[in-house]
Scaffold this motif. Sequence first.
Motif, PDB file in Angstrom:
ATOM      1  N   ILE A  23       0.904  -1.228   0.158  1.00 38.89           N
ATOM      2  CA  ILE A  23      -0.063  -0.065   0.035  1.00 38.89           C
ATOM      3  C   ILE A  23       0.868   1.319   0.141  1.00 38.89           C
ATOM      4  O   ILE A  23       1.705   1.430   0.863  1.00 38.89           O
ATOM      5  CB  ILE A  23      -0.788   0.065   1.237  1.00 38.89           C
ATOM      6  CG1 ILE A  23      -2.102  -1.141   1.094  1.00 38.89           C
ATOM      7  CG2 ILE A  23      -1.563   1.433   1.272  1.00 38.89           C
ATOM      8  CD1 ILE A  23      -2.965  -1.069  -0.082  1.00 38.89           C
ATOM      9  N   ASP A  24       0.612   2.200  -0.990  1.00 33.42           N
ATOM     10  CA  ASP A  24       1.317   3.416  -0.798  1.00 33.42           C
ATOM     11  C   ASP A  24       0.531   4.383   0.330  1.00 33.42           C
ATOM     12  O   ASP A  24      -0.404   4.882   0.239  1.00 33.42           O
ATOM     13  CB  ASP A  24       1.068   4.059  -2.412  1.00 33.42           C
ATOM     14  CG  ASP A  24       1.835   5.427  -2.337  1.00 33.42           C
ATOM     15  OD1 ASP A  24       2.352   6.032  -1.470  1.00 33.42           O
ATOM     16  OD2 ASP A  24       2.293   5.624  -3.456  1.00 33.42           O
ATOM     17  N   THR A  69      -4.343   8.701  -0.368  1.00 29.30           N
ATOM     18  CA  THR A  69      -5.689   8.346   0.204  1.00 29.30           C
ATOM     19  C   THR A  69      -5.825   7.062   0.214  1.00 29.30           C
ATOM     20  O   THR A  69      -5.407   6.220  -0.850  1.00 29.30           O
ATOM     21  CB  THR A  69      -6.906   9.084  -0.181  1.00 29.30           C
ATOM     22  OG1 THR A  69      -7.106   8.907  -1.642  1.00 29.30           O
ATOM     23  CG2 THR A  69      -6.678  10.594  -0.169  1.00 29.30           C
ATOM     24  N   PRO A  70      -6.658   6.402   1.186  1.00 30.73           N
ATOM     25  CA  PRO A  70      -7.008   4.792   1.135  1.00 30.73           C
ATOM     26  C   PRO A  70      -7.441   4.442  -0.500  1.00 30.73           C
ATOM     27  O   PRO A  70      -6.990   3.429  -0.844  1.00 30.73           O
ATOM     28  CB  PRO A  70      -7.813   4.815   2.148  1.00 30.73           C
ATOM     29  CG  PRO A  70      -7.710   5.813   3.224  1.00 30.73           C
ATOM     30  CD  PRO A  70      -7.379   7.073   2.268  1.00 30.73           C
ATOM     31  N   LEU A  71      -8.221   5.243  -1.021  1.00 31.28           N
ATOM     32  CA  LEU A  71      -8.961   4.757  -2.049  1.00 31.28           C
ATOM     33  C   LEU A  71      -8.079   4.834  -3.104  1.00 31.28           C
ATOM     34  O   LEU A  71      -7.784   4.067  -4.064  1.00 31.28           O
ATOM     35  CB  LEU A  71     -10.316   5.747  -2.304  1.00 31.28           C
ATOM     36  CG  LEU A  71     -10.869   5.210  -3.714  1.00 31.28           C
ATOM     37  CD1 LEU A  71     -11.370   3.774  -3.732  1.00 31.28           C
ATOM     38  CD2 LEU A  71     -12.131   6.157  -3.898  1.00 31.28           C
ATOM     39  N   ASN A  72      -7.154   6.006  -3.275  1.00 33.03           N
ATOM     40  CA  ASN A  72      -6.049   5.952  -4.440  1.00 33.03           C
ATOM     41  C   ASN A  72      -5.239   5.118  -4.282  1.00 33.03           C
ATOM     42  O   ASN A  72      -4.807   4.481  -5.247  1.00 33.03           O
ATOM     43  CB  ASN A  72      -5.836   7.532  -4.561  1.00 33.03           C
ATOM     44  CG  ASN A  72      -6.639   8.514  -4.787  1.00 33.03           C
ATOM     45  OD1 ASN A  72      -7.546   8.218  -5.815  1.00 33.03           O
ATOM     46  ND2 ASN A  72      -6.450   9.754  -4.408  1.00 33.03           N
ATOM     47  N   ALA A  73      -4.765   4.568  -3.043  1.00 31.90           N
ATOM     48  CA  ALA A  73      -3.709   3.628  -2.820  1.00 31.90           C
ATOM     49  C   ALA A  73      -4.235   2.358  -3.395  1.00 31.90           C
ATOM     50  O   ALA A  73      -3.446   1.531  -3.980  1.00 31.90           O
ATOM     51  CB  ALA A  73      -3.336   3.702  -1.250  1.00 31.90           C
ATOM     52  N   PHE A  74      -5.656   2.116  -2.853  1.00 27.05           N
ATOM     53  CA  PHE A  74      -6.261   0.794  -3.498  1.00 27.05           C
ATOM     54  C   PHE A  74      -6.335   0.607  -5.051  1.00 27.05           C
ATOM     55  O   PHE A  74      -5.833  -0.425  -5.335  1.00 27.05           O
ATOM     56  CB  PHE A  74      -7.450   0.675  -2.710  1.00 27.05           C
ATOM     57  CG  PHE A  74      -8.376  -0.563  -3.392  1.00 27.05           C
ATOM     58  CD1 PHE A  74      -7.931  -1.910  -2.758  1.00 27.05           C
ATOM     59  CD2 PHE A  74      -9.632  -0.213  -3.987  1.00 27.05           C
ATOM     60  CE1 PHE A  74      -8.834  -2.745  -3.095  1.00 27.05           C
ATOM     61  CE2 PHE A  74     -10.300  -1.481  -4.536  1.00 27.05           C
ATOM     62  CZ  PHE A  74      -9.804  -2.847  -4.176  1.00 27.05           C
ATOM     63  N   ASN A  75      -6.851   1.912  -5.503  1.00 23.59           N
ATOM     64  CA  ASN A  75      -6.730   1.467  -6.825  1.00 23.59           C
ATOM     65  C   ASN A  75      -5.332   1.461  -7.729  1.00 23.59           C
ATOM     66  O   ASN A  75      -5.433   0.822  -8.544  1.00 23.59           O
ATOM     67  CB  ASN A  75      -7.300   2.830  -7.284  1.00 23.59           C
ATOM     68  CG  ASN A  75      -8.737   2.909  -7.227  1.00 23.59           C
ATOM     69  OD1 ASN A  75      -9.467   2.002  -7.225  1.00 23.59           O
ATOM     70  ND2 ASN A  75      -9.455   4.258  -7.136  1.00 23.59           N
TER      71      ASN A  75
END
Length: 230
Positions: free
Chosen positions: A160-161, A165-171
């Motif tokens: 995970i980066d 943000t959590p969503l951007n990191a997930f994508n």
Amino acid sequence: MATTNKVFIDIITQFTGINNVKAAESALDSLKSTLGKLGVGLAITDVIKQSVDAFKAESAAVAQLDNSLRNLGTTYAQFQPIYEKQLKSFNNLGFSDTETLQSISKLTVALGNPAQALKVLGITADLARTNQIGLAESATLVSKAVAGNSRAFASLGLKIDKNLTPLNAFNKLLSQANAKVGGAAKAYSTTLGGALDVMRAKADHAKAVLGQALAPTITKLADRKSTRLN
């Protein structure tokens, strides 16, 4: 076998409409054909029991998904045509209807978006084949990645980066994973083991269809038995 088929269909005819009979007959033929390719022979009572069990399991998975969707203000019925198309597609990848529905439910809850869950389903399948785990287990791990747990991607050397943000990191994680293992599920389906899984998934689907057609019959038979005992 022809006599067995006739007895089987005659029993259904006594208690259900013509649509159910046709569905049962078609599903029975499909099931026997698929099981024949797998070298499996089943007595008619075993077929009935396994079919009803398959229908119950799939119905439970549908109910679970419907509940997840209702929490988001929608229903299974609104997405049913899309889901049915996905189920057929994932049968061709060797995943059963039940595990596919369970996976969609897990992803829908995690992402809070039915459409996004379907988009993520493909890479979830690729990760399942890459990590040699079930689709539902893969969906659980992918769902955890939304909250920052990248265990599902560890075998790919991805993390995970924390700067996003959590969503951007997930994508970003999904994009990187797709670049590494995209198409793994499709590739696996062309192997010997994959081809066997595809046939099993299609057999399970045929059992569930047959079980759905049989359910009213079995209920009425049970009611008649209960009435006689009383």
